[in-house]
Design a protein around this motif. Sequence first.
Motif, PDB file in Angstrom:
ATOM      1  N   SER A  92       0.828  -1.200   0.000  1.00 23.50           N
ATOM      2  CA  SER A  92       0.000   0.000   0.000  1.00 23.50           C
ATOM      3  C   SER A  92       0.868   1.259   0.000  1.00 23.50           C
ATOM      4  O   SER A  92       0.534   2.257  -0.652  1.00 23.50           O
ATOM      5  N   LEU A  93       1.990   1.216   0.699  1.00 21.96           N
ATOM      6  CA  LEU A  93       2.885   2.367   0.706  1.00 21.96           C
ATOM      7  C   LEU A  93       3.505   2.583  -0.672  1.00 21.96           C
ATOM      8  O   LEU A  93       3.617   3.715  -1.144  1.00 21.96           O
ATOM      9  N   MET A  94       3.886   1.507  -1.330  1.00 24.90           N
ATOM     10  CA  MET A  94       4.441   1.621  -2.684  1.00 24.90           C
ATOM     11  C   MET A  94       3.415   2.230  -3.632  1.00 24.90           C
ATOM     12  O   MET A  94       3.761   3.077  -4.461  1.00 24.90           O
ATOM     13  N   LYS A  95       2.164   1.808  -3.526  1.00 21.04           N
ATOM     14  CA  LYS A  95       1.116   2.385  -4.377  1.00 21.04           C
ATOM     15  C   LYS A  95       1.006   3.885  -4.143  1.00 21.04           C
ATOM     16  O   LYS A  95       0.882   4.661  -5.092  1.00 21.04           O
ATOM     17  N   ARG A  96       1.063   4.289  -2.900  1.00 18.63           N
ATOM     18  CA  ARG A  96       0.977   5.720  -2.577  1.00 18.63           C
ATOM     19  C   ARG A  96       2.196   6.472  -3.111  1.00 18.63           C
ATOM     20  O   ARG A  96       2.074   7.544  -3.696  1.00 18.63           O
ATOM     21  N   TYR A  97       3.375   5.892  -2.922  1.00 15.54           N
ATOM     22  CA  TYR A  97       4.600   6.558  -3.374  1.00 15.54           C
ATOM     23  C   TYR A  97       4.708   6.619  -4.890  1.00 15.54           C
ATOM     24  O   TYR A  97       5.399   7.487  -5.427  1.00 15.54           O
ATOM     25  N   MET A  98       4.040   5.713  -5.578  1.00 17.11           N
ATOM     26  CA  MET A  98       4.064   5.753  -7.042  1.00 17.11           C
ATOM     27  C   MET A  98       3.300   6.964  -7.581  1.00 17.11           C
ATOM     28  O   MET A  98       3.300   7.213  -8.784  1.00 17.11           O
ATOM     29  N   GLN A  99       2.700   7.749  -6.710  1.00 13.91           N
ATOM     30  CA  GLN A  99       2.075   9.011  -7.089  1.00 13.91           C
ATOM     31  C   GLN A  99       3.062  10.174  -6.931  1.00 13.91           C
ATOM     32  O   GLN A  99       2.781  11.291  -7.336  1.00 13.91           O
ATOM     33  N   GLU A 100       4.207   9.912  -6.301  1.00 15.57           N
ATOM     34  CA  GLU A 100       5.235  10.928  -6.084  1.00 15.57           C
ATOM     35  C   GLU A 100       6.186  10.942  -7.284  1.00 15.57           C
ATOM     36  O   GLU A 100       6.850   9.940  -7.561  1.00 15.57           O
ATOM     37  N   PRO A 101       6.277  12.058  -8.006  1.00 13.50           N
ATOM     38  CA  PRO A 101       7.135  12.118  -9.200  1.00 13.50           C
ATOM     39  C   PRO A 101       8.590  11.701  -8.940  1.00 13.50           C
ATOM     40  O   PRO A 101       9.185  10.997  -9.766  1.00 13.50           O
ATOM     41  N   LEU A 102       9.147  12.079  -7.812  1.00 13.56           N
ATOM     42  CA  LEU A 102      10.532  11.725  -7.502  1.00 13.56           C
ATOM     43  C   LEU A 102      10.693  10.217  -7.355  1.00 13.56           C
ATOM     44  O   LEU A 102      11.658   9.623  -7.853  1.00 13.56           O
ATOM     45  N   PHE A 103       9.746   9.582  -6.688  1.00 13.49           N
ATOM     46  CA  PHE A 103       9.804   8.131  -6.506  1.00 13.49           C
ATOM     47  C   PHE A 103       9.644   7.415  -7.848  1.00 13.49           C
ATOM     48  O   PHE A 103      10.360   6.454  -8.137  1.00 13.49           O
ATOM     49  N   VAL A 104       8.735   7.907  -8.683  1.00  9.98           N
ATOM     50  CA  VAL A 104       8.533   7.322 -10.016  1.00  9.98           C
ATOM     51  C   VAL A 104       9.803   7.468 -10.847  1.00  9.98           C
ATOM     52  O   VAL A 104      10.210   6.543 -11.562  1.00  9.98           O
ATOM     53  N   GLU A 105      10.453   8.614 -10.751  1.00  9.47           N
ATOM     54  CA  GLU A 105      11.712   8.826 -11.473  1.00  9.47           C
ATOM     55  C   GLU A 105      12.760   7.812 -11.021  1.00  9.47           C
ATOM     56  O   GLU A 105      13.489   7.242 -11.830  1.00  9.47           O
ATOM     57  N   PHE A 106      12.830   7.568  -9.717  1.00  4.34           N
ATOM     58  CA  PHE A 106      13.766   6.581  -9.165  1.00  4.34           C
ATOM     59  C   PHE A 106      13.454   5.177  -9.697  1.00  4.34           C
ATOM     60  O   PHE A 106      14.346   4.467 -10.167  1.00  4.34           O
ATOM     61  N   VAL A 107      12.187   4.788  -9.637  1.00  7.79           N
ATOM     62  CA  VAL A 107      11.781   3.457 -10.108  1.00  7.79           C
ATOM     63  C   VAL A 107      12.076   3.300 -11.596  1.00  7.79           C
ATOM     64  O   VAL A 107      12.629   2.281 -12.028  1.00  7.79           O
TER      65      VAL A 107
END
Length: 125
Positions: A92-107
């Motif tokens: 659930s935390l990963m799903k939430r963080y996948m809305q954060e542009p910085l986290f998506v850029e990292f992934v």
Amino acid sequence: MAAGGCGGCGAAVAKYRCPRCREPYCSVPCCRQHKGNSWSVEDILTDSDEQDRVPLQKLKRLGESEELKDLLRNPHLRQLLVAVDQAEERNSLMKRYMQEPLFVEFVDCCLRIVEPPEKENILPE
């Protein structure tokens, strides 16, 4: 300790097992305690996880990437990654963080490194 409980901390729910001795444990820290702080990725993967496993050679590319190192210099990204590592509800935390542009850029950066796009899948410019 109840049958099926964690061999490390005694928690009632232990969803992982030591692949060598089948001792149940609830988390990576408990697994480390069980193994005397020596563990490997193989210790926490199950057979069903094997299909998602990234070979060590590809993982080493992550440590060689200057782009990834630059991203990891960002203290906010490091806070996000620590939170994911320590979370009990990682999905659930990963799903939430996948809305954060910085986290998506990292992934996206990690995925480009371990699974570079094949040339035939790239559209001509």
